[in-house]
Design an enzyme around this catalytic site. Structure first.
Site, PDB file in Angstrom:
ATOM      1  N   ARG A 166       0.795  -1.514  -0.148  1.00 18.41           N
ATOM      2  CA  ARG A 166       0.174  -0.011   0.082  1.00 18.41           C
ATOM      3  C   ARG A 166       0.764   1.170  -0.078  1.00 18.41           C
ATOM      4  O   ARG A 166       0.357   2.435  -0.560  1.00 18.41           O
ATOM      5  CB  ARG A 166      -1.119  -0.148   1.085  1.00 18.41           C
ATOM      6  CG  ARG A 166      -2.144  -1.159   0.961  1.00 18.41           C
ATOM      7  CD  ARG A 166      -3.026  -1.348   2.022  1.00 18.41           C
ATOM      8  NE  ARG A 166      -2.257  -1.863   3.287  1.00 18.41           N
ATOM      9  CZ  ARG A 166      -1.962  -3.330   3.387  1.00 18.41           C
ATOM     10  NH1 ARG A 166      -2.277  -4.111   2.754  1.00 18.41           N
ATOM     11  NH2 ARG A 166      -1.320  -3.583   4.363  1.00 18.41           N
ATOM     12  N   GLU A 199       4.429  -8.534  13.825  1.00 17.50           N
ATOM     13  CA  GLU A 199       3.605  -8.746  15.140  1.00 17.50           C
ATOM     14  C   GLU A 199       3.035 -10.178  14.700  1.00 17.50           C
ATOM     15  O   GLU A 199       2.654 -10.927  16.012  1.00 17.50           O
ATOM     16  CB  GLU A 199       2.275  -8.018  15.031  1.00 17.50           C
ATOM     17  CG  GLU A 199       1.432  -7.732  14.024  1.00 17.50           C
ATOM     18  CD  GLU A 199       1.575  -6.710  13.163  1.00 17.50           C
ATOM     19  OE1 GLU A 199       0.729  -6.107  12.560  1.00 17.50           O
ATOM     20  OE2 GLU A 199       2.970  -6.171  13.073  1.00 17.50           O
TER      21      GLU A 199
END
Length: 190
Positions: free
Chosen positions: A77, A114
């Protein structure tokens, strides 16, 4: 705005940031347990698909480093953001790619997400990066590994990160603490 933009007033900066933040807050689509259980994913696709939202975000990010001479967007993105901001500033844009997407030679950096590990790459030749003033862009700052790895790549090749900017920062994950000495701007913090 050009890369030679005049210094703006605090009121104009705040107005532009508030406009972009309003669009991001209105249009962001949240998905729990994606891509893995326990992760809450911020999908900015609706922000980018909305002409007013996309324009507000691009204008806000471009104002973060009007003196940059190259904009770098992190896969994937960040490519959208980077192209829009580079066009606004009148600079070039460089895609910071996920591993295996660029032909050799490359400069690579592994980092922890994460929900796993990954690597980022930039060209090892063909684009002169030493001495360049980079505005580094990504969509979301979570644990901070992606942005820090991208910044490290540019520092490794002798470029300077003059600023980093992201659309949405998930403050509770502490990603800002993993960044370097460069200024870091986020349009929205949650």
């Amino acid at each position: 705005m050009s890369k030679h933009a005049a210094i703006e007033s605090d009121d104009l900066i705040a107005e532009r940031t508030d406009k972009a933040a309003s669009q991001v807050e209105r249009l962001t689509r949240w998905r729990d347990d994606f891509p893995t259980p326990g992760v809450r994913f911020a999908d900015l696709t609706p922000v980018f698909a909305d002409p007013e939202g996309f324009r507000a975000v691009i204008e806000c990010l471009a104002a973060c480093a009007p003196d940059a001479d190259l904009v770098a967007g992190v896969d994937a993105r960040g490519f959208l953001l980077g192209a829009g901001v580079a066009a606004t500033l009148g600079t070039g844009v460089l895609a910071v790619r996920k591993a295996g997407k660029l032909p050799p030679p490359i400069v690579s950096r592994e980092y922890v997400l994460e929900y796993g590990t990954a690597a980022l790459e930039i060209p090892g030749d063909g684009v002169e990066l030493a001495g360049r003033r980079i505005l580094l862009l990504d969509d979301v700052l979570a644990t901070g590994g992606t942005l820090a790895a991208a910044a490290s790549l540019f520092e490794q090749v002798g470029a300077e990160i003059v600023s980093a900017a992201i659309v949405l920062e998930i403050s509770s994950l502490g990603g800002r603490d993993r960044q370097g000495d460069y200024p870091l701007t986020s349009i929205v913090q949650v």
